[in-house]
Design a protein around this motif. Structure first.
Motif, mmCIF file in Angstrom:
data_model
loop_
_atom_site.group_PDB
_atom_site.id
_atom_site.type_symbol
_atom_site.label_atom_id
_atom_site.label_comp_id
_atom_site.label_asym_id
_atom_site.label_seq_id
_atom_site.Cartn_x
_atom_site.Cartn_y
_atom_site.Cartn_z
ATOM 1 N N ASP A 153 0.885 -1.171 0.000
ATOM 2 C CA ASP A 153 0.000 0.000 0.000
ATOM 3 C C ASP A 153 0.917 1.213 0.000
ATOM 4 O O ASP A 153 1.518 1.549 1.016
ATOM 5 C CB ASP A 153 -0.897 -0.041 1.244
ATOM 6 N N THR A 178 2.466 4.761 -2.791
ATOM 7 C CA THR A 178 2.117 5.778 -3.788
ATOM 8 C C THR A 178 3.125 5.740 -4.927
ATOM 9 O O THR A 178 4.199 5.134 -4.819
ATOM 10 C CB THR A 178 2.125 7.192 -3.168
ATOM 11 N N VAL A 214 -5.093 10.575 -6.456
ATOM 12 C CA VAL A 214 -4.834 11.157 -5.142
ATOM 13 C C VAL A 214 -5.867 12.201 -4.764
ATOM 14 O O VAL A 214 -6.149 12.415 -3.583
ATOM 15 C CB VAL A 214 -3.407 11.754 -5.085
ATOM 16 N N LYS A 271 -2.202 6.947 -5.292
ATOM 17 C CA LYS A 271 -2.097 5.792 -4.407
ATOM 18 C C LYS A 271 -2.017 4.495 -5.219
ATOM 19 O O LYS A 271 -2.618 4.382 -6.279
ATOM 20 C CB LYS A 271 -3.283 5.742 -3.463
#
Length: 321
Positions: A217, A219, A251, A288
């Motif tokens: 998880d 970016t 985002v 993300k």
């Protein structure tokens, strides 16, 4: 029944006297009404203190609502308003009757007058005054009457509203609550509502763990193209995410998501290469990224599906071979 603090002075007592036949409020009584008897006795007394017309120990009240110390051995008595409050009378009794040692109750009994239904009125003699704020100390809890508690009397406590409760802010709550919320608690990010809305690992797995079906998880750190970019965080192993499904979330618009397929991954640079451009929106740095822990058989082109007949036979997508 009424609460009065033991030894309180200048007490004004009012209660209704009723007609012995009709039960309605009895009007017209006065301090000199023939046969009138006003008797008082505490719970720990064997003999009452009696005031009566015969002994001329009942006298009038000069001003209703204003206490005037009765003459020695006497009490004061007067009708309040025969028209608007029929049967309501005021009693002014010597302060000593409320200060009998160790007494817990005082009963006033009125009888003797024509058409008067004998009436008993009980007063509980308390150790506290219900009309005065209470400020108890000795522990960490906010008290009724304490500075900043938002509650200044028992009366306010009994009708406490949401508005009153809002005054019990963090500054007035015990420091022990820090053990519950944690020393670095921030409501905008750490409240249950914030965690739920964010849907992060602390909510989905508890104890701040990680979702076992989510490999990473993170970016997008840098973007070379819509099929090649580096991750802010990720595995150091080459090919760690090959053939895995990747979800990219805009985002600035969380509802805008694209799904892709990873064809290659370079651990040293954390570079992801996609088999094809998802082409849902233009991906950019800081978007993300969620990489899912699954690498089932997939098509080599976007939105291609295996052709399965009604009998279960699978066909080959020759256009993509």
């Amino acid at each position: 029944m009424r609460f009065i603090k033991h030894s309180n002075t200048s007490n004004l007592i009012r209660f209704t006297l009723k007609h012995s036949t009709t039960g309605a409020g009895l009007t017209g009584l006065a301090f000199g009404t023939s046969g009138l008897i006003i008797s008082t006795i505490c719970n720990n007394e064997a003999t009452p203190t009696v005031y009566n017309v015969v002994g001329t120990t009942i006298e009038t009240i000069t001003t209703l609502g204003t206490f005037e110390t009765p003459t020695a051995t006497k009490c004061r008595f007067k009708e309040v308003d025969a028209t608007n409050h029929p049967g309501l009378y005021e009693f002014q009794i010597a302060n000593a009757r409320f200060a009998v040692a160790s007494a817990r109750t005082l009963v006033i009994t009125v009888s003797g007058a024509a058409n008067l239904l004998t009436a008993d009125y009980e007063i509980l003699l308390t150790t506290w005054d219900p009309h005065v704020a209470i400020a108890q100390t000795g522990d960490n809890f906010a008290r009724i009457g304490a500075t900043g508690s938002g509650l200044t009397s028992l009366a306010q406590a009994s009708v406490c509203t949401e508005g009153r409760l809002s005054e019990l802010d963090a500054a007035n709550l015990p420091a022990d609550l820090t053990d519950v919320k944690g020393a670095t608690f921030v409501s905008s990010t750490d409240s249950l509502e914030a965690i739920r809305d964010r849907g992060d690992a602390a909510w989905t797995t508890g104890a701040g763990g990680s979702d076992r079906l989510l490999m990473v998880d993170t970016t997008i750190a840098t973007l070379a193209s819509q099929t090649s970019f580096t991750l802010t965080a990720g595995s150091a192993d080459d090919d760690a995410y090959n053939n895995c499904t990747i979800v990219i979330e805009d985002v600035s618009t969380a509802t805008q998501k694209a799904v892709g397929l990873i064809s290659d991954y370079t651990g040293a640079s954390k570079t992801v290469t996609l088999k094809y451009d998802p082409a849902i929106f233009t991906m950019a740095a800081t978007d993300k990224v969620y990489i899912l822990a699954e690498n089932a058989l997939k098509s080599t082109a976007a939105n291609r599906q295996l052709d399965v007949t009604a009998t279960g036979a699978a066909g080959i997508d020759w256009a993509n071979v």
